[in-house]
Design a protein around this motif. Sequence first.
Motif, PDB file in Angstrom:
ATOM      1  N   PRO A  22       0.823  -1.224   0.000  1.00  0.00           N
ATOM      2  CA  PRO A  22       0.000   0.000   0.000  1.00  0.00           C
ATOM      3  C   PRO A  22       0.854   1.270   0.000  1.00  0.00           C
ATOM      4  CG  PRO A  22      -0.770  -1.554   1.666  1.00  0.00           C
ATOM      5  CD  PRO A  22       0.520  -2.096   1.129  1.00  0.00           C
ATOM      6  N   ALA A  23       0.593   2.137  -0.964  1.00  0.00           N
ATOM      7  CA  ALA A  23       1.363   3.377  -1.098  1.00  0.00           C
ATOM      8  C   ALA A  23       0.963   4.415  -0.062  1.00  0.00           C
ATOM      9  CB  ALA A  23       1.183   3.945  -2.503  1.00  0.00           C
ATOM     10  N   ALA A  27       6.020   1.798   4.975  1.00  0.00           N
ATOM     11  CA  ALA A  27       6.599   0.503   4.629  1.00  0.00           C
ATOM     12  C   ALA A  27       8.111   0.656   4.655  1.00  0.00           C
ATOM     13  CB  ALA A  27       6.133   0.054   3.248  1.00  0.00           C
ATOM     14  N   ALA A  28       8.787  -0.453   4.750  1.00  0.00           N
ATOM     15  CA  ALA A  28      10.251  -0.468   4.693  1.00  0.00           C
ATOM     16  C   ALA A  28      10.663  -0.995   3.326  1.00  0.00           C
ATOM     17  CB  ALA A  28      10.828  -1.339   5.793  1.00  0.00           C
ATOM     18  N   TYR A  29      11.349  -0.163   2.560  1.00  0.00           N
ATOM     19  CA  TYR A  29      11.900  -0.574   1.274  1.00  0.00           C
ATOM     20  C   TYR A  29      13.355  -0.935   1.539  1.00  0.00           C
ATOM     21  CZ  TYR A  29      13.548  -0.500  -3.520  1.00  0.00           C
ATOM     22  OH  TYR A  29      14.117  -0.849  -4.715  1.00  0.00           O
ATOM     23  N   VAL A  30      13.696  -2.208   1.374  1.00  0.00           N
ATOM     24  CA  VAL A  30      15.029  -2.680   1.723  1.00  0.00           C
ATOM     25  C   VAL A  30      15.858  -2.837   0.449  1.00  0.00           C
ATOM     26  CG1 VAL A  30      16.385  -4.431   2.920  1.00  0.00           C
ATOM     27  CG2 VAL A  30      14.050  -3.903   3.686  1.00  0.00           C
ATOM     28  N   ALA A  31      16.974  -2.116   0.406  1.00  0.00           N
ATOM     29  CA  ALA A  31      17.943  -2.198  -0.684  1.00  0.00           C
ATOM     30  C   ALA A  31      19.171  -2.927  -0.140  1.00  0.00           C
ATOM     31  CB  ALA A  31      18.307  -0.800  -1.170  1.00  0.00           C
ATOM     32  N   PRO A  32      19.290  -4.226  -0.419  1.00  0.00           N
ATOM     33  CA  PRO A  32      20.358  -5.001   0.206  1.00  0.00           C
ATOM     34  C   PRO A  32      21.688  -4.980  -0.530  1.00  0.00           C
ATOM     35  CG  PRO A  32      18.895  -6.469  -0.955  1.00  0.00           C
ATOM     36  CD  PRO A  32      18.323  -5.082  -1.106  1.00  0.00           C
ATOM     37  N   GLY A  33      21.747  -4.377  -1.699  1.00  0.00           N
ATOM     38  CA  GLY A  33      22.994  -4.373  -2.461  1.00  0.00           C
ATOM     39  C   GLY A  33      23.901  -3.233  -2.058  1.00  0.00           C
ATOM     40  N   LEU A  34      25.133  -3.325  -2.495  1.00  0.00           N
ATOM     41  CA  LEU A  34      26.087  -2.244  -2.271  1.00  0.00           C
ATOM     42  C   LEU A  34      25.882  -1.152  -3.303  1.00  0.00           C
ATOM     43  CD1 LEU A  34      29.342  -4.285  -1.625  1.00  0.00           C
ATOM     44  CD2 LEU A  34      28.080  -2.925   0.029  1.00  0.00           C
ATOM     45  N   VAL A  35      26.099   0.074  -2.901  1.00  0.00           N
ATOM     46  CA  VAL A  35      26.086   1.181  -3.844  1.00  0.00           C
ATOM     47  C   VAL A  35      27.485   1.255  -4.441  1.00  0.00           C
ATOM     48  CG1 VAL A  35      25.785   3.647  -4.111  1.00  0.00           C
ATOM     49  CG2 VAL A  35      24.347   2.391  -2.498  1.00  0.00           C
ATOM     50  N   PRO A  76       4.830  -3.224   6.501  1.00  0.00           N
ATOM     51  CA  PRO A  76       5.207  -4.103   5.389  1.00  0.00           C
ATOM     52  C   PRO A  76       6.646  -3.861   4.937  1.00  0.00           C
ATOM     53  CG  PRO A  76       3.042  -3.164   5.012  1.00  0.00           C
ATOM     54  CD  PRO A  76       3.618  -2.469   6.215  1.00  0.00           C
ATOM     55  N   VAL A  77       7.256  -4.930   4.417  1.00  0.00           N
ATOM     56  CA  VAL A  77       8.651  -4.881   3.966  1.00  0.00           C
ATOM     57  C   VAL A  77       8.688  -5.259   2.489  1.00  0.00           C
ATOM     58  CG1 VAL A  77      10.945  -5.924   4.230  1.00  0.00           C
ATOM     59  CG2 VAL A  77       9.525  -5.494   6.256  1.00  0.00           C
ATOM     60  N   ALA A 120       7.537 -14.085  10.240  1.00  0.00           N
ATOM     61  CA  ALA A 120       7.188 -12.680   9.981  1.00  0.00           C
ATOM     62  C   ALA A 120       5.793 -12.334  10.490  1.00  0.00           C
ATOM     63  CB  ALA A 120       7.302 -12.378   8.487  1.00  0.00           C
ATOM     64  N   ARG A 121       5.704 -11.167  11.107  1.00  0.00           N
ATOM     65  CA  ARG A 121       4.424 -10.654  11.601  1.00  0.00           C
ATOM     66  C   ARG A 121       3.866  -9.576  10.675  1.00  0.00           C
ATOM     67  NH1 ARG A 121       7.966  -9.901  15.709  1.00  0.00           N
ATOM     68  NH2 ARG A 121       7.489  -7.686  15.674  1.00  0.00           N
ATOM     69  N   VAL A 122       4.585  -9.289   9.603  1.00  0.00           N
ATOM     70  CA  VAL A 122       4.161  -8.277   8.638  1.00  0.00           C
ATOM     71  C   VAL A 122       4.214  -8.885   7.238  1.00  0.00           C
ATOM     72  CG1 VAL A 122       4.966  -6.335  10.055  1.00  0.00           C
ATOM     73  CG2 VAL A 122       6.518  -7.358   8.358  1.00  0.00           C
ATOM     74  N   ASP A 123       3.547  -8.233   6.298  1.00  0.00           N
ATOM     75  CA  ASP A 123       3.642  -8.676   4.913  1.00  0.00           C
ATOM     76  C   ASP A 123       5.039  -8.388   4.394  1.00  0.00           C
ATOM     77  OD1 ASP A 123       0.982  -9.424   4.915  1.00  0.00           O
ATOM     78  OD2 ASP A 123       0.285  -7.584   3.960  1.00  0.00           O
TER      79      ASP A 123
END
Length: 181
Positions: A22-23, A27-35, A76-77, A120-123
């Motif tokens: 949902p916009a 929410a947590a937007y996870v960027a797991p890569g290196l910059v 949400p993640v 997980a307790r969240v989507d």
Amino acid sequence: MITLVTGGVRSGKSRYAESLVPASRPAAYVAPGLVPLGGDGEWARRVAAHRERRPGCWATVESSDLAAVVCSSSSPVLIDCLGTWVTRLVDDAGAWDDPVAAAEEVGRAREGLVGALCAARVDVVLVTNEVGWGVVPEHASGRMFRDELGRVNADVSAVADRVALVVAGRVLDLSTAPVVP
């Protein structure tokens, strides 16, 4: 609900995954890569495009500890993407030339992520690349990456409630397809 969105590069999988969160809510937007360092302008433009289309109420989290993020989140993640995560794990371990060490590192992290998803307790929506449908990589490091990401994808898919394959901008729902034992 755990949702895995897989597909090829530039297939629309990230946009589809973003539409599942949902916009209008945090929410947590996870960027797991290196910059990448060194002024990679093309990569910087890709990152900027992703940031620009995300809602302002979403927090960006840059972390390779996906299990910890999933376990600690109260909203949400969205993880984008598992391919850059595997790359970062192997980079951080300095294991591109040591497939055994790479497999051990990715295996530990994969087990932690799967455990966190099960609790997980969240989507959680995860984006990944589907690799290995084409040419066998020439170098051992490429084959190792393909194999490890394939294992991550299979294990996450096995615990996901929903699985979507995005091909050429079309979404195929694989949720009811049998899981390989």
